[in-house]
Design a protein around this motif. Structure first.
Motif, PDB file in Angstrom:
ATOM      1  N   THR A 116      43.681  32.727  50.851  1.00 32.48           N
ATOM      2  CA  THR A 116      44.895  32.645  50.273  1.00 32.48           C
ATOM      3  C   THR A 116      44.997  33.544  48.920  1.00 32.48           C
ATOM      4  O   THR A 116      45.661  33.457  47.906  1.00 32.48           O
ATOM      5  CB  THR A 116      44.992  31.220  49.374  1.00 32.48           C
ATOM      6  OG1 THR A 116      43.601  31.128  48.776  1.00 32.48           O
ATOM      7  CG2 THR A 116      45.154  30.162  50.470  1.00 32.48           C
ATOM      8  N   GLY A 117      44.257  34.883  49.006  1.00 31.63           N
ATOM      9  CA  GLY A 117      44.605  35.759  47.956  1.00 31.63           C
ATOM     10  C   GLY A 117      43.183  36.200  47.266  1.00 31.63           C
ATOM     11  O   GLY A 117      43.375  37.285  46.364  1.00 31.63           O
ATOM     12  N   GLY A 118      42.028  35.765  47.681  1.00 31.13           N
ATOM     13  CA  GLY A 118      40.959  36.112  47.078  1.00 31.13           C
ATOM     14  C   GLY A 118      40.884  35.777  45.705  1.00 31.13           C
ATOM     15  O   GLY A 118      41.070  34.736  44.924  1.00 31.13           O
ATOM     16  N   PRO A 119      40.537  36.958  44.859  1.00 27.28           N
ATOM     17  CA  PRO A 119      40.640  36.694  43.266  1.00 27.28           C
ATOM     18  C   PRO A 119      41.944  36.365  42.581  1.00 27.28           C
ATOM     19  O   PRO A 119      41.958  35.583  41.797  1.00 27.28           O
ATOM     20  CB  PRO A 119      40.195  38.094  42.774  1.00 27.28           C
ATOM     21  CG  PRO A 119      40.431  39.199  43.932  1.00 27.28           C
ATOM     22  CD  PRO A 119      40.475  38.359  45.150  1.00 27.28           C
TER      23      PRO A 119
ATOM     24  N   LEU B 117      28.865  33.153  45.902  1.00 31.43           N
ATOM     25  CA  LEU B 117      30.221  32.748  46.811  1.00 31.43           C
ATOM     26  C   LEU B 117      31.355  33.437  45.991  1.00 31.43           C
ATOM     27  O   LEU B 117      32.298  34.062  46.725  1.00 31.43           O
ATOM     28  CB  LEU B 117      30.287  31.612  47.268  1.00 31.43           C
ATOM     29  CG  LEU B 117      29.334  31.101  48.168  1.00 31.43           C
ATOM     30  CD1 LEU B 117      29.470  29.566  48.396  1.00 31.43           C
ATOM     31  CD2 LEU B 117      29.182  31.796  49.485  1.00 31.43           C
ATOM     32  N   MET B 118      31.439  33.113  44.595  1.00 34.83           N
ATOM     33  CA  MET B 118      32.793  33.660  43.872  1.00 34.83           C
ATOM     34  C   MET B 118      32.853  34.963  43.856  1.00 34.83           C
ATOM     35  O   MET B 118      33.904  35.479  44.156  1.00 34.83           O
ATOM     36  CB  MET B 118      32.625  32.889  42.506  1.00 34.83           C
ATOM     37  CG  MET B 118      32.853  31.524  42.662  1.00 34.83           C
ATOM     38  SD  MET B 118      32.563  30.653  41.028  1.00 34.83           S
ATOM     39  CE  MET B 118      34.132  31.013  40.374  1.00 34.83           C
ATOM     40  N   VAL B 119      31.816  35.606  43.600  1.00 34.76           N
ATOM     41  CA  VAL B 119      31.639  37.067  43.217  1.00 34.76           C
ATOM     42  C   VAL B 119      31.948  37.639  44.852  1.00 34.76           C
ATOM     43  O   VAL B 119      32.821  38.549  44.668  1.00 34.76           O
ATOM     44  CB  VAL B 119      30.385  37.652  42.653  1.00 34.76           C
ATOM     45  CG1 VAL B 119      30.380  39.084  43.005  1.00 34.76           C
ATOM     46  CG2 VAL B 119      30.052  37.108  41.444  1.00 34.76           C
ATOM     47  N   ALA B 120      31.486  37.238  45.885  1.00 31.98           N
ATOM     48  CA  ALA B 120      31.571  37.903  47.246  1.00 31.98           C
ATOM     49  C   ALA B 120      32.897  37.715  47.745  1.00 31.98           C
ATOM     50  O   ALA B 120      33.454  38.714  48.304  1.00 31.98           O
ATOM     51  CB  ALA B 120      30.708  37.188  48.248  1.00 31.98           C
ATOM     52  N   VAL B 121      33.596  36.477  47.356  1.00 34.56           N
ATOM     53  CA  VAL B 121      34.942  36.427  47.945  1.00 34.56           C
ATOM     54  C   VAL B 121      35.696  37.190  47.249  1.00 34.56           C
ATOM     55  O   VAL B 121      36.852  37.863  47.682  1.00 34.56           O
ATOM     56  CB  VAL B 121      35.390  35.029  47.989  1.00 34.56           C
ATOM     57  CG1 VAL B 121      35.618  34.488  46.525  1.00 34.56           C
ATOM     58  CG2 VAL B 121      36.687  34.681  48.848  1.00 34.56           C
ATOM     59  N   ALA B 122      35.776  37.349  45.813  1.00 40.39           N
ATOM     60  CA  ALA B 122      36.762  38.260  45.220  1.00 40.39           C
ATOM     61  C   ALA B 122      36.541  39.609  45.408  1.00 40.39           C
ATOM     62  O   ALA B 122      37.495  40.426  45.537  1.00 40.39           O
ATOM     63  CB  ALA B 122      36.180  37.970  43.502  1.00 40.39           C
TER      64      ALA B 122
ATOM     65  N   ASP C 245      39.508  41.602  47.563  1.00 44.60           N
ATOM     66  CA  ASP C 245      40.342  42.552  46.743  1.00 44.60           C
ATOM     67  C   ASP C 245      39.525  43.068  45.598  1.00 44.60           C
ATOM     68  O   ASP C 245      39.741  42.639  44.340  1.00 44.60           O
ATOM     69  CB  ASP C 245      41.597  41.776  46.000  1.00 44.60           C
ATOM     70  CG  ASP C 245      42.768  42.872  45.756  1.00 44.60           C
ATOM     71  OD1 ASP C 245      42.432  44.060  45.639  1.00 44.60           O
ATOM     72  OD2 ASP C 245      43.706  42.418  45.463  1.00 44.60           O
ATOM     73  N   THR C 246      38.751  44.204  45.857  1.00 41.25           N
ATOM     74  CA  THR C 246      37.857  44.666  44.627  1.00 41.25           C
ATOM     75  C   THR C 246      38.665  45.268  43.838  1.00 41.25           C
ATOM     76  O   THR C 246      38.374  45.187  42.531  1.00 41.25           O
ATOM     77  CB  THR C 246      36.939  45.867  45.334  1.00 41.25           C
ATOM     78  OG1 THR C 246      36.171  45.161  46.373  1.00 41.25           O
ATOM     79  CG2 THR C 246      36.117  46.470  44.139  1.00 41.25           C
ATOM     80  N   HIS C 247      39.832  46.143  44.108  1.00 37.97           N
ATOM     81  CA  HIS C 247      40.749  46.592  43.434  1.00 37.97           C
ATOM     82  C   HIS C 247      41.234  45.581  42.135  1.00 37.97           C
ATOM     83  O   HIS C 247      41.319  46.008  40.986  1.00 37.97           O
ATOM     84  CB  HIS C 247      41.706  47.378  43.978  1.00 37.97           C
ATOM     85  CG  HIS C 247      42.908  48.024  42.759  1.00 37.97           C
ATOM     86  ND1 HIS C 247      42.399  49.324  42.406  1.00 37.97           N
ATOM     87  CD2 HIS C 247      44.219  47.970  42.659  1.00 37.97           C
ATOM     88  CE1 HIS C 247      43.465  49.626  41.548  1.00 37.97           C
ATOM     89  NE2 HIS C 247      44.380  48.658  41.679  1.00 37.97           N
ATOM     90  N   ALA C 248      41.857  44.722  42.518  1.00 36.85           N
ATOM     91  CA  ALA C 248      42.108  43.532  41.734  1.00 36.85           C
ATOM     92  C   ALA C 248      41.484  43.211  40.813  1.00 36.85           C
ATOM     93  O   ALA C 248      41.578  42.826  39.492  1.00 36.85           O
ATOM     94  CB  ALA C 248      42.756  42.401  42.612  1.00 36.85           C
TER      95      ALA C 248
ATOM     96  N   PRO D 261      39.519  42.195  35.156  1.00 34.94           N
ATOM     97  CA  PRO D 261      38.443  41.231  35.371  1.00 34.94           C
ATOM     98  C   PRO D 261      38.280  39.806  35.183  1.00 34.94           C
ATOM     99  O   PRO D 261      37.711  38.991  35.719  1.00 34.94           O
ATOM    100  CB  PRO D 261      37.383  41.924  34.305  1.00 34.94           C
ATOM    101  CG  PRO D 261      37.945  43.208  34.348  1.00 34.94           C
ATOM    102  CD  PRO D 261      39.491  43.141  34.655  1.00 34.94           C
ATOM    103  N   PRO D 262      39.412  39.361  34.267  1.00 38.96           N
ATOM    104  CA  PRO D 262      39.578  37.905  34.005  1.00 38.96           C
ATOM    105  C   PRO D 262      39.983  37.272  35.132  1.00 38.96           C
ATOM    106  O   PRO D 262      39.526  35.843  35.233  1.00 38.96           O
ATOM    107  CB  PRO D 262      40.814  38.005  32.935  1.00 38.96           C
ATOM    108  CG  PRO D 262      40.707  39.327  32.305  1.00 38.96           C
ATOM    109  CD  PRO D 262      39.968  40.087  33.336  1.00 38.96           C
ATOM    110  N   LEU D 263      40.451  37.709  36.419  1.00 35.31           N
ATOM    111  CA  LEU D 263      40.520  36.917  37.411  1.00 35.31           C
ATOM    112  C   LEU D 263      39.221  36.333  38.023  1.00 35.31           C
ATOM    113  O   LEU D 263      39.447  35.240  38.541  1.00 35.31           O
ATOM    114  CB  LEU D 263      41.064  38.103  38.544  1.00 35.31           C
ATOM    115  CG  LEU D 263      42.526  38.501  38.425  1.00 35.31           C
ATOM    116  CD1 LEU D 263      43.017  39.554  39.604  1.00 35.31           C
ATOM    117  CD2 LEU D 263      43.612  37.318  38.524  1.00 35.31           C
TER     118      LEU D 263
END
Length: 371
Positions: A127-130, A164-169, A173-176, A181-183
Motif C-alpha cells: 500500500t505504498g511503503g513509507p 521490518l519498518m526500515v526494511a519495508v520503507a 521507496d528509498t527515494h521517498a 525522513p519523517p515518513l
C-alpha cells in the motif's frame, strides 16, 4: 515418627539460618531449570500465560477494528489488503490452541507476534511503503509485548519491528525516505513511545498482581490465583476435550515440626518443600499453596493414571531429602482427574482429591490415594 522429624538439636538450632542461606540457592536452581532466554522462571511463564488469556479476546476485537478500517478503505487501498490480516488472525488462533500444552509457550507467542508484524509489513509494502497509512500499525503488537515478556523480550520485539519498518520503507521507496525522513522517523518514534509507556504501565500492574496472587513465603501461586485459573481450565477442557488432573498434598505431622523446632524452622520446611514440588513439575503444571501446610497441583491434559504417577513422584521427591536445615518430612497426597471429553468441574474433582487425601492419612500417611 518423632525420629523422622527430629534430628539433632544442633541442626535444628541452625535451621533459621539455613533457611535464609539455602532458599536463594534452591530458587536459583529451580529458576534455571524452568527459565529460557525470554522468561526468567516458571512463575513468569505462568504470568505470561495468564496475561495471554486476558489479551486473546481483546486481540480478536482489535483485529475486527483493523478489518473494518481496511474494508472502509478498500476503494482506495484495495480489498486484497484484508488477506495479510486474515493470515495474522489464523496464526494467533493456531498459537492459542496449543500454547497451554507446550513446554516453552513464550517462544510460540513471540513467534506469533513476530508473524503479525511480518503481515503488517506485507500490507505496508503493498500500500505504498513509507507512504502507506498502515505504517502506524507496526505499533499495535508492541502494546502487548510488555504484557507478556520481561524487558529483554520487549527490546527484542521492538528491535524486530524496527528492522521490518526500515526494511519495508527503504525496500519499497528509498527515494521517498531520503527525500522526506519523517515518513520513517515518525512511525519509529511512535512505536518506541508505545513500547516505553506500555512497559511502565505493565510493570506497575505486574507488581500489584503479584502481591495479590503470589504466596510471599514460598513464591507459589495462592488460593486467589487458583480461583481464576480453574475457570480458565474449565473453558479450555470444554473446548479441547482434554482431562485435567488435580493433586492435593499435605505435610505429615507438620504441627509437630512447629511445636518442637519453632515457626522459623516450619517456614524453612515449607519453603524447601515448595521448591521440591515445583522442581518435579512440568513447565505448564501449576502448583499452589492453599493453606498452612497444604498444597494443590493442577495438571492440564493429565488423566487419573498420569496424575497418580505425578503424585507418587512428588511424594518420593519430598521424602528423599532433608528440609529446613536437616529435618526429614513426608507428605500424603490425594488425586483425582476430570473425564476426557467433558468440562473440568473443579469443585467435584477437588472434593474427590480431598477425600482421597483423608484416605491416605488414614492409611498411615506418606501415601498416594485416589481413584
Amino acid at each position: 515418627m518423632a525420629d523422622a522429624i527430629a534430628p539433632s538439636l544442633a541442626r535444628a538450632a541452625r535451621s533459621s539460618e539455613a533457611k535464609h542461606a539455602s532458599a536463594p540457592r534452591l530458587n536459583t536452581e529451580l529458576d534455571n531449570a524452568h527459565s529460557s532466554w525470554l522468561i526468567d522462571d516458571g512463575m513468569d511463564r505462568e504470568r505470561l500465560l495468564d496475561m495471554d488469556r486476558i489479551v486473546a479476546p481483546v486481540r480478536q476485537r482489535s483485529f475486527l477494528v483493523m478489518a473494518a478500517a481496511l474494508l472502509a478503505c478498500g476503494p482506495w487501498l484495495g480489498w486484497w489488503t484484508l488477506l495479510p490480516l486474515a493470515v495474522a488472525g489464523v496464526v494467533f488462533k493456531l498459537a492459542d490452541n496449543v500454547v497451554e500444552r507446550v513446554s516453552h509457550p513464550e517462544y510460540l507467542l513471540f513467534a506469533a507476534l513476530a508473524g503479525s508484524e511480518l503481515m503488517i509489513e506485507v500490507s505496508v509494502a503493498l500500500t505504498g511503503g513509507p507512504n502507506s497509512p498502515a505504517m502506524a500499525w507496526f505499533a499495535i503488537p508492541i502494546v502487548t509485548l510488555s504484557a507478556r515478556f520481561p524487558a529483554r523480550g520487549v527490546l527484542l520485539g521492538t528491535a524486530v519491528t524496527f528492522a521490518l519498518m526500515v526494511a519495508v520503507a527503504f525496500g519499497v521507496d528509498t527515494h521517498a525516505v531520503l527525500a522526506h525522513p519523517p515518513l520513517l522517523v515518525m512511525p519509529l518514534a511512535l512505536t518506541a513511545a508505545v513500547g516505553i509507556l506500555s512497559t511502565a504501565l505493565m510493570q506497575s500492574d505486574v507488581r500489584h498482581r503479584s502481591e495479590a496472587v503470589i504466596d510471599q513465603l514460598t513464591g507459589m501461586l495462592n488460593r486467589h490465583s487458583l480461583a481464576d485459573r480453574t475457570v480458565e481450565l474449565a473453558h479450555q477442557s470444554e473446548r479441547t476435550g482434554q482431562s485435567v488432573g488435580l493433586i492435593v498434598g499435605d505435610l505429615d505431622h507438620f504441627k509437630q515440626v512447629n511445636d518442637e523446632h519453632g515457626h522459623a524452622t516450619g517456614d524453612a520446611v515449607l519453603q524447601d518443600v515448595a521448591y521440591m514440588l515445583r522442581k518435579q513439575l512440568r513447565a505448564f503444571d501449576l502448583a499452589y499453596r492453599i493453606g498452612g501446610e497444604e498444597f494443590l497441583v493442577l495438571l492440564p491434559g493429565a488423566d487419573l493414571t498420569q496424575t497418580a504417577a505425578m503424585a507418587e513422584r512428588l511424594r518420593k521427591g519430598v521424602a528423599a531429602d532433608t528440609v529446613g536445615g536437616g529435618l526429614r518430612v513426608t507428605m500424603s497426597f490425594g488425586v483425582s482427574a476430570s473425564e476426557a471429553g467433558g468440562a473440568f468441574d473443579y469443585k467435584s474433582v477437588c472434593a474427590e482429591a480431598d477425600a482421597a487425601l483423608y484416605e491416605a492419612k488414614r492409611k498411615g500417611r506418606n501415601e498416594v490415594c485416589g481413584g
